[in-house]
Design a protein around this motif. Sequence first.
Motif, short mmCIF file in Angstrom:
data_model
loop_
_atom_site.label_atom_id
_atom_site.label_comp_id
_atom_site.label_asym_id
_atom_site.label_seq_id
_atom_site.Cartn_x
_atom_site.Cartn_y
_atom_site.Cartn_z
N LEU A 108 8.93 -38.92 47.58
CA LEU A 108 9.36 -37.68 48.21
C LEU A 108 8.15 -36.73 48.33
N PRO A 109 8.05 -35.98 49.43
CA PRO A 109 6.85 -35.17 49.70
C PRO A 109 6.33 -34.32 48.53
N GLY A 110 7.12 -33.48 47.93
CA GLY A 110 6.63 -32.64 46.84
C GLY A 110 6.35 -33.44 45.58
N VAL A 111 7.21 -34.40 45.32
CA VAL A 111 7.06 -35.23 44.12
C VAL A 111 5.81 -36.09 44.24
N ARG A 112 5.53 -36.59 45.43
CA ARG A 112 4.36 -37.43 45.65
C ARG A 112 3.06 -36.67 45.32
N THR A 113 3.00 -35.42 45.74
CA THR A 113 1.83 -34.59 45.44
C THR A 113 1.70 -34.34 43.94
N LEU A 114 2.82 -34.01 43.28
CA LEU A 114 2.79 -33.81 41.83
C LEU A 114 2.41 -35.09 41.10
N THR A 115 2.90 -36.22 41.58
CA THR A 115 2.56 -37.51 40.98
C THR A 115 1.06 -37.76 41.09
N SER A 116 0.48 -37.45 42.25
CA SER A 116 -0.96 -37.63 42.44
C SER A 116 -1.75 -36.74 41.49
N TRP A 117 -1.34 -35.50 41.37
CA TRP A 117 -2.03 -34.58 40.47
C TRP A 117 -1.92 -35.04 39.01
N ALA A 118 -0.71 -35.47 38.62
CA ALA A 118 -0.51 -35.94 37.25
C ALA A 118 -1.35 -37.18 36.98
N TYR A 119 -1.40 -38.09 37.94
CA TYR A 119 -2.21 -39.30 37.78
C TYR A 119 -3.68 -38.93 37.61
N ILE A 120 -4.18 -38.04 38.46
CA ILE A 120 -5.59 -37.63 38.38
C ILE A 120 -5.90 -37.01 37.03
N ALA A 121 -5.02 -36.12 36.55
CA ALA A 121 -5.25 -35.46 35.26
C ALA A 121 -5.24 -36.49 34.13
N PHE A 122 -4.27 -37.40 34.13
CA PHE A 122 -4.19 -38.42 33.08
C PHE A 122 -5.40 -39.34 33.15
N ALA A 123 -5.76 -39.78 34.37
CA ALA A 123 -6.89 -40.69 34.54
C ALA A 123 -8.19 -40.05 34.06
N ARG A 124 -8.37 -38.77 34.35
CA ARG A 124 -9.58 -38.06 33.93
C ARG A 124 -9.66 -37.99 32.41
N LEU A 125 -8.54 -37.67 31.76
CA LEU A 125 -8.52 -37.62 30.29
C LEU A 125 -8.77 -39.00 29.68
N LEU A 126 -8.15 -40.01 30.25
CA LEU A 126 -8.33 -41.37 29.76
C LEU A 126 -9.78 -41.83 29.94
N TYR A 127 -10.38 -41.51 31.07
CA TYR A 127 -11.77 -41.84 31.33
C TYR A 127 -12.68 -41.19 30.29
N ARG A 128 -12.48 -39.91 30.04
CA ARG A 128 -13.30 -39.19 29.05
C ARG A 128 -13.11 -39.77 27.65
N TRP A 129 -11.88 -40.11 27.30
CA TRP A 129 -11.61 -40.70 26.00
C TRP A 129 -12.34 -42.03 25.85
N ASN A 130 -12.26 -42.88 26.88
CA ASN A 130 -12.95 -44.17 26.84
C ASN A 130 -14.46 -43.99 26.69
N ARG A 131 -15.03 -43.04 27.42
CA ARG A 131 -16.47 -42.79 27.28
C ARG A 131 -16.82 -42.31 25.88
N SER A 132 -15.97 -41.46 25.32
CA SER A 132 -16.24 -40.95 23.96
C SER A 132 -16.14 -42.06 22.92
N GLN A 133 -15.38 -43.10 23.23
CA GLN A 133 -15.24 -44.27 22.34
C GLN A 133 -16.35 -45.29 22.55
N GLY A 134 -17.24 -45.04 23.52
CA GLY A 134 -18.36 -45.94 23.78
C GLY A 134 -17.96 -47.25 24.44
N ARG A 135 -16.91 -47.23 25.23
CA ARG A 135 -16.46 -48.48 25.87
C ARG A 135 -17.33 -48.90 27.02
N TRP A 136 -18.13 -47.98 27.56
CA TRP A 136 -19.10 -48.33 28.60
C TRP A 136 -20.20 -47.33 28.64
#
Length: 136
Positions: A108-136
């Motif tokens: 759904l139009p509004g939900v799709r945008t919120l889903t994208s934002w939530a994904y980006i925020a989660f992915a960014r946090l997960l990326y930073r966590w992985n880097r802090s753990q020395g995974r790459w």
Amino acid sequence: MAVDPISSAPPVVVEAARPHTVYYNSACPVCDAGVCAMRARIDARDVEWVDVHRNPERLAALGLDLESVRERLHLVDAEGRLQVGATALMTTWSLQSRWGWLLKPLSLPGVRTLTSWAYIAFARLLYRWNRSQGRW
């Protein structure tokens, strides 16, 4: 074109051996677990799974940056279009009958945008966590 509305990735059109090619990072335990679960439910004839941690050279043909793919799921769809983030994840989910019910409300139009934002925020946090753990 079905590309993440928040993404700044340029449209890329490529030919693939299978209808879909998913680019993911196995060095991230959360990403790897998610992809392993999806692989178990999707016919191997439908998706080529490319682990960019083990095969970073596969990104050159697409002009993709390794760090971008480490941060967000990327997919080249059956029409050869690049999808990034939530859009790529939803396309992958669409290949699994088990998750089909979830796609309708998330599209759904509004939900799709919120889903994208939530994904980006989660992915960014997960990326930073992985880097802090020395995974790459």
